[in-house]
Every structure is written in structure tokens, then in C-alpha cells.
Design an enzyme around this catalytic site. Sequence first.
Site, PDB file in Angstrom:
ATOM      1  N   ALA A 120      55.247   9.167  27.307  1.00 41.94           N
ATOM      2  CA  ALA A 120      55.821   8.322  26.259  1.00 41.94           C
ATOM      3  C   ALA A 120      57.145   7.728  26.724  1.00 41.94           C
ATOM      4  O   ALA A 120      57.926   8.392  27.410  1.00 41.94           O
ATOM      5  CB  ALA A 120      56.046   9.140  24.994  1.00 41.94           C
ATOM      6  N   ASP A 121      57.392   6.444  26.335  1.00 36.34           N
ATOM      7  CA  ASP A 121      58.726   5.897  26.553  1.00 36.34           C
ATOM      8  C   ASP A 121      59.474   5.952  25.218  1.00 36.34           C
ATOM      9  O   ASP A 121      58.962   6.485  24.231  1.00 36.34           O
ATOM     10  CB  ASP A 121      58.667   4.484  27.149  1.00 36.34           C
ATOM     11  CG  ASP A 121      58.031   3.467  26.220  1.00 36.34           C
ATOM     12  OD1 ASP A 121      57.908   3.737  25.002  1.00 36.34           O
ATOM     13  OD2 ASP A 121      57.657   2.386  26.707  1.00 36.34           O
ATOM     14  N   SER A 122      60.689   5.403  25.198  1.00 37.83           N
ATOM     15  CA  SER A 122      61.516   5.552  23.999  1.00 37.83           C
ATOM     16  C   SER A 122      60.846   4.918  22.775  1.00 37.83           C
ATOM     17  O   SER A 122      60.940   5.442  21.667  1.00 37.83           O
ATOM     18  CB  SER A 122      62.889   4.936  24.240  1.00 37.83           C
ATOM     19  OG  SER A 122      62.747   3.566  24.588  1.00 37.83           O
TER      20      SER A 122
ATOM     21  N   ASP B  36      57.538   4.533  22.306  1.00 31.32           N
ATOM     22  CA  ASP B  36      56.405   5.388  21.919  1.00 31.32           C
ATOM     23  C   ASP B  36      56.883   6.534  21.029  1.00 31.32           C
ATOM     24  O   ASP B  36      56.235   6.902  20.047  1.00 31.32           O
ATOM     25  CB  ASP B  36      55.737   6.003  23.160  1.00 31.32           C
ATOM     26  CG  ASP B  36      55.010   4.976  24.005  1.00 31.32           C
ATOM     27  OD1 ASP B  36      54.325   4.124  23.438  1.00 31.32           O
ATOM     28  OD2 ASP B  36      55.135   5.047  25.245  1.00 31.32           O
TER      29      ASP B  36
END
Lengths: 416, 92
Positions: free
Chosen positions: B49-51, B53
Site C-alpha cells: 500500500a502507498d499513502s 491506499d
Amino acid sequence: MALRRVVVTGLGAITPLGKTVAEYWDGLSRGVSGAAPITRFDASKFKTRFACEVKGYNPDDYFERKEGRKMDLFTQFAVIASDQAIADAGLLEGVDKDRVGVIWGSGIGGLRTFQEECIAFGRGDGTPRFNPFFIPKMIADSSSGNISIKHGFRGPNFVTTSACASSSDSIIAAFNYIRLNMADVIVTGGSEAAITEAGVGGFNAIKAMSERNDAPELASRPYDKERDGFVLGEGAGALILEEYEHAKARGAKIYAELLGGGLSSDAYHITAPDPDGNGVVLVMQNALRDAGITAADVDYINTHGTSTPLGDGAEVKAIQKVFGDEAYRLNISSTKSMTGHLLGGAGGIEALASILAIQHGVVPPTINHFTDDPELDARLNFTFNQAQKREVNVALSNTFGFGGHNTSVVFGKLRD
Amino acid sequence: MVLFVPEFSLNPTEMSEIAEKVKSIIVDKLGVEPSEVTPEASFTNDLGADSLDTVELIMEFEKEFNVSIPDDQAENIGTVGQAIAYLEEHAK
């Protein structure tokens, strides 16, 4: 500083006529209509209930589900077409990615995303629950951003927005950056995906779209007396522009040379074309001058020709003013008769039509011609209904956008 | 604030209803395999996950469980187990 030469070394397309360049050209050269009833939403209450959709499109054929979910449809089309063009040009290995840019065109951006998020907010109690991907999906430049992220291209990167001239403007911007030595290769073109409630309803409100619901495939009929508006299309066209010596050094296949481009404004009305066509005369004159050619050098004009009552006539008058008697020698055609109007994506797929006409020696037709328009000079060759064989050394592609933006791009067979 | 990290495994037969829903939201939003969604799995370090997500996940939890997770508490929800623990305590 001498300007550098720029050539086309890769093509990609996802269009209402097919999801590859080969399918697109096959449809164009056979004179196929891409129009059909709208499937993307329930259009039963809309004045226009048909459009030129990309047929049989499933994002899962191209993207991991997580990846595709974070892109609006117009960005998915951009990534698909540019992937094809990048592969076609053999760009994935051995190029300095700091010198490869992406300059894309989109007139609207993520309209579906914008519409869905606003509807969801409107249905709530006023508490904002906007998705964190709302803005990054909606903004028009998410297209060029996603293309560069996927391939690591760190050169110039932005999106041009000038309504239906957007992707001709992106092509000219890319051309300029390469000839000014600010990049060696640029992925360019444009995409649009505005077949949504807001898109169709909005264009219906302007009374710009055909309402020929009983015969969608016959609705886009540029230069026909009974034309009643444009047919909305969607998709993307991508080109790889490359500095000539750079392309030669790596043994790239060269489709055509980008000889020049012109830009102008009508400075007249936000949606209506100047009936005298002054801006359109100016843009073609600017393009010919930039390309260092005269009217006598041009073989084919891929017109803006959207099938609107006013616009088609103004463009033809302007062609006659610029080309004089040479106009009778030209092939003129509007491929929007087949693809519909891709708005900000039009310049991309129509640049491809022009380049493919040069490559194949075949001019794609203006289909759906039934009745001559007495306002138009019958001695002009509009390439009605059937493709025509012709050696095309130079092709000019016109696109004009709401706001009065006019852009012409000139492609030619590579000369040594 | 230190959140309680549950000791249980995410074996479907032993999972609470909340844990099952959390797991299915994570599988759906992050496009990961159910087997990867272990209590210790970190959204960013293990599940890709990125920020953005992570923000979307928190919003989905809020919607699914009808809770409002303040930002300062959301910052402490970094693993699957932390999410389940928080929601088991706060879900209505």
C-alpha cells in the site's frame, strides 16, 4: 541554433474501430462506422442515445485490478495506446530515459471519476467522504504522469488542454521540445473518455451532437446536407516522436517526418466557429510556413470535419482560401465520419490516420455521404464513402476546439 | 497510544465477523492474496500500500463498520491486526 528534425517512430491506438493500430487502419480503410447505442450508462432519457464507444473493452485485459482501479478510463486508454507505441518503436531498451518525455493531450480528463464522486457526495448527508484517488484520477495530467511512472521516462512531462485541439497541441509541443534539443524522444498523442451522463448531457445542452437515434451508424456525416451534429467518441492515439539522428542511430523504423505545425485562435466565440473561418485560414497558413512548404505540396487534408452544420462549412471555406485552385487537387476527408469525435483525443488518432495514409498510399474516406450540400463546392474531392488510392507525400491534419483553438499538424514522407 | 494486537491467527474458522470483513476489504482494495493478509502484515511494508491506499482503507473501514476514525488514531493502524483490534473495540 539550428532546429532539429523530428520523425515518427512508433504508433499506438485504442479506438471505436479497434483496439490496435492494425484494427484501426482496417476500419478506416474499409469505411466502417464505430457508432452504436450507448452501453456505458442508461441513456434512455437522453436526447442522444448513441456514441462511438471502444467495443469489447475490459480493463482486466490490460491492467492488474488494483492498478486499473486507480486510473480513470481516459488514463487507461492513454496507457494502453502509449504502451503499444513504445513497443512499436522498440523504446524499452537502450535509450537514455532522462531524454524521453511524455506530452499528452486531453480536453476533459477524468469526467466519469468527477461525476461519480460528486454524485456520491450529493447523496450523502454533507459529510465529505471523497476517495483519496478522486483528484489523482480526475486531473487530466494523470495520463502523462502514469505513462512516465510505468516506463521511467524522466524528460518533459505535462498535458495540453485545448478542448478538441488538445492532442494536436500536445504533438506540436512535443515537436518543439525535441527540435529545441530539450528531449530526444517524446511519447505524445491524446485520449478522452467522456461518454458519461455528464458528457452526453452537457454536449446535448450545447446542441452540438447528432440526435439521429434511429440510425447511429449513419449519424456522423461530415459535408452531407443533412448533417445534424457530431457523434461522441472515445479512445486514444499515441505517437513516438524522435529526433531524426537519434532514430537513425538506433536503426528505428521511421513512419514519417513531422514537418511542422501551426496554431491560432478564432478570438470570436466560446463554442461557435467564426463563420468567415479567419482563425482556420491563419492556422493552415502558419502550419505550411512552419513546415517550409506551399499549398502545392499537400496531398491530403484530414479535416476537423465534425459533422456540425456550421463548423464543416467554415473549415471548407478556409481550405479554399488557403489553397486556392490547389484545393481541387487535394484529397479531403473527415475520419470522424467513422470514429466519431474523440474531443481531446481527436488530434492523436487523426495524426495516425494521416501518417497511415502516407504509409499505405490510401486516403481513408468520409463515409455516410448521401446528399450534396449546395453550400459546399462540388469540385472538391471529399473522398466520399470509399477510400481512394493515392500517393500521399504530405498530409495536413486540422483540429479545432471550443474556445476558438485551432491547430494544424503537417506530416510528410521522410526525405533525405 | 498503543493498540492491542490480537494473538489469534486469521484462520477462517476462528475469525470473528469483523476480522473476516477487514480481510476481505484489504484483499479487494490492495489486490493481494488472502493468504498474505496475516495479523502482523503491514499495509505499507508487506501488502504494497502507498499513502493513498492507506487513506482509502481507513475510509472503507469507516464506511463498512459505521465508525469515524480520527486521523491521530488512523496513524496508529498500520497492520491488519491493529485494524481488527481497533474495529472490534469501536464498531457499532
